[in-house]
Design an enzyme around this catalytic site. Structure first.
Site, PDB file in Angstrom:
ATOM      1  N   ARG A 159      -6.015   9.636  -9.924  1.00 34.94           N
ATOM      2  CA  ARG A 159      -7.193   9.802  -8.756  1.00 34.94           C
ATOM      3  C   ARG A 159      -5.779   9.974  -7.547  1.00 34.94           C
ATOM      4  O   ARG A 159      -5.025   9.245  -7.472  1.00 34.94           O
ATOM      5  CB  ARG A 159      -7.636   8.312  -8.538  1.00 34.94           C
TER       6      ARG A 159
ATOM      7  N   THR B 164      -5.960   7.139   7.556  1.00 34.49           N
ATOM      8  CA  THR B 164      -6.004   6.091   6.614  1.00 34.49           C
ATOM      9  C   THR B 164      -7.317   5.724   6.390  1.00 34.49           C
ATOM     10  O   THR B 164      -8.317   5.725   7.029  1.00 34.49           O
ATOM     11  CB  THR B 164      -5.247   4.752   6.956  1.00 34.49           C
ATOM     12  N   GLY B 165      -7.641   4.975   5.082  1.00 37.55           N
ATOM     13  CA  GLY B 165      -8.995   4.599   4.698  1.00 37.55           C
ATOM     14  C   GLY B 165      -9.431   5.132   3.455  1.00 37.55           C
ATOM     15  O   GLY B 165      -8.405   5.587   2.369  1.00 37.55           O
TER      16      GLY B 165
ATOM     17  N   THR C  95      -7.213  -3.815  -1.077  1.00 38.42           N
ATOM     18  CA  THR C  95      -6.582  -2.848  -1.799  1.00 38.42           C
ATOM     19  C   THR C  95      -6.463  -1.415  -1.205  1.00 38.42           C
ATOM     20  O   THR C  95      -6.090  -0.225  -1.718  1.00 38.42           O
ATOM     21  CB  THR C  95      -7.359  -2.494  -3.049  1.00 38.42           C
TER      22      THR C  95
ATOM     23  N   THR D 144       1.454   6.776   0.524  1.00 40.68           N
ATOM     24  CA  THR D 144       0.710   5.695  -0.058  1.00 40.68           C
ATOM     25  C   THR D 144       0.795   5.485  -1.645  1.00 40.68           C
ATOM     26  O   THR D 144       0.983   6.440  -2.149  1.00 40.68           O
ATOM     27  CB  THR D 144      -0.960   5.976   0.470  1.00 40.68           C
TER      28      THR D 144
ATOM     29  N   SER E 296       0.702  -1.331  -0.009  1.00 39.37           N
ATOM     30  CA  SER E 296      -0.021   0.041   0.022  1.00 39.37           C
ATOM     31  C   SER E 296       0.669   1.313  -0.014  1.00 39.37           C
ATOM     32  O   SER E 296       0.337   2.519   0.107  1.00 39.37           O
ATOM     33  CB  SER E 296      -0.685   0.035   1.298  1.00 39.37           C
TER      34      SER E 296
HETATM   35  N1  ASP Z   1      -6.232   7.200   2.002  1.00 33.28           N
HETATM   36  C1  ASP Z   1      -5.566   6.451   0.995  1.00 33.28           C
HETATM   37  C2  ASP Z   1      -6.090   6.828  -0.208  1.00 33.28           C
HETATM   38  O1  ASP Z   1      -7.553   6.953  -0.346  1.00 33.28           O
HETATM   39  C3  ASP Z   1      -5.895   4.814   1.263  1.00 33.28           C
HETATM   40  C4  ASP Z   1      -5.859   4.155   2.275  1.00 33.28           C
HETATM   41  O2  ASP Z   1      -5.466   4.886   3.502  1.00 33.28           O
HETATM   42  O3  ASP Z   1      -6.013   3.172   2.523  1.00 33.28           O
HETATM   43  O4  ASP Z   1      -5.595   7.076  -1.126  1.00 33.28           O
END
Ligand code: ASP
Length: 313
Positions: free
Chosen positions: A202, A225-226, A171, A192, A46
């Site tokens: 994106r 995160t998320g 993912t 990330t 990630s």
């Molecule tokens: N926040 C990150 C994004 O949307 C992905 C993640 O934290 O899982 O790019």
């Protein structure tokens, strides 16, 4: 005095950075160092090298860094060919008058700073991409397939749901670190490869100051995160710090931030996590969904420990 918090995948980074902080290192250097360790790890899918590619099979990295002492910040987004996005973000902060430089501009900056481009795709990440998209006739990086990609991504909700449900399982992912150093300075860093299989170009919350990252010595710092789209819409990291400024306790500030997130019409499987640290060394984690944890380490601890992220009651 030093304290660090991180997302769950930040264990190796936090350990190295805490040793550095104990020796008198600065919070800003500590969070960069910690991020780089995770960025270099091919087994973290990630972040950085080995991150999951976009829908065209290309790895695009996002990162941001913020200095709580000066409120200066730097970020890069949609960068290809350079794995240490956090260091590029710091260069944007320190060597340009800008905050965010994206894609070709960020790649140009890296080259001008003497970095050599390197494919960030590992065989494992490509294999996962092939398993998911190869059968749809896509070939990594082949742009004439963009039409089919666009069709996949604009299918009615049931297919979108499938993409996001898969996102929930394997993912999503990002690493973030917040450090408080011996001088009482806070710094925060987020890195990330974004949502796996994302549409090319994106950009999530991680490189957006105020959304995925915010840090202010006076009140505290927060990092997310998320599902980045949620933190962008709710200006999550800045909101939490602003609630602290308005006088809420850390737990109240986190819960108010969760209320903002839960007011969004998030699809099933879309969640948001936050870690936060104050100048007094108080820390907490929050999540819109159950079962999430974060890492913390204080100077006197031998190793980082996991703690539960709080939810809205
Ligand atoms: N926040 C990150 C994004 O949307 C992905 C993640 O934290 O899982 O790019």
């Amino acid at each position: 005095m030093p304290v660090m918090v991180a997302s769950e995948n930040g264990r190796r980074g936090i350990e190295a950075a805490m040793t550095f902080l104990r020796e008198g290192g600065s919070a800003l250097d500590a969070v960069e160092l910690a991020c780089r360790i995770v960025e270099d790890d091919p087994d973290d899918h990630s972040v950085g090298y080995g991150g999951l590619p976009n829908v065209l099979g290309e790895v695009e990295l996002d990162a941001s860094i913020m200095d709580g002492a000066t409120l200066r910040a730097g970020a890069v987004a949609a960068v290809q060919g350079y794995g240490r996005a956090i260091t590029l973000a710091r260069k944007v902060m320190e060597e340009t008058p800008h905050v965010l430089v994206v894609a070709r501009g960020a790649e140009r900056l890296a080259a001008e700073l003497g970095e050599s481009p390197q494919d960030q795709r590992t065989e494992e990440a490509l294999q996962r991409w092939r398993e998911r998209f190869g059968e749809r006739g896509l070939t990594p990086g082949v742009t004439e397939n963009l039409h089919s990609v666009a069709r996949i991504l604009t299918q009615p909700l049931n297919l979108q749901d499938k993409i996001y449900k898969a996102a929930r399982v394997d993912t999503l992912g990002t690493v973030n670190f917040i450090a408080l150093d011996g001088q009482g300075n806070l710094a925060s860093a987020v890195s990330t490869s974004g949502l796996g299989w994302k549409y090319p170009g994106r950009v999530g919350d991680s490189p957006l100051i105020g959304a995925g990252n915010y840090c202010d010595n006076r009140y505290g710092a927060a990092a997310c995160t998320g599902m980045g789209e949620l933190a962008i819409r709710a200006a999550t990291a800045r909101s939490l710090v602003l609630y602290l400024k308005c006088g809420l306790s850390l737990v109240e500030a986190g819960r108010e931030t969760l209320r903002d997130l839960l007011a969004l019409d998030a699809a099933e499987g879309q969640y948001m996590n936050i870690v936060t640290l104050t100048p007094a060394g108080e820390h907490a984690g929050f999540s819109t969904v159950p079962g999430k944890q974060y890492l913390f380490q204080c100077a006197e601890m031998d190793e980082p420990q996991l703690a539960d992220r709080l939810m809205l009651e």
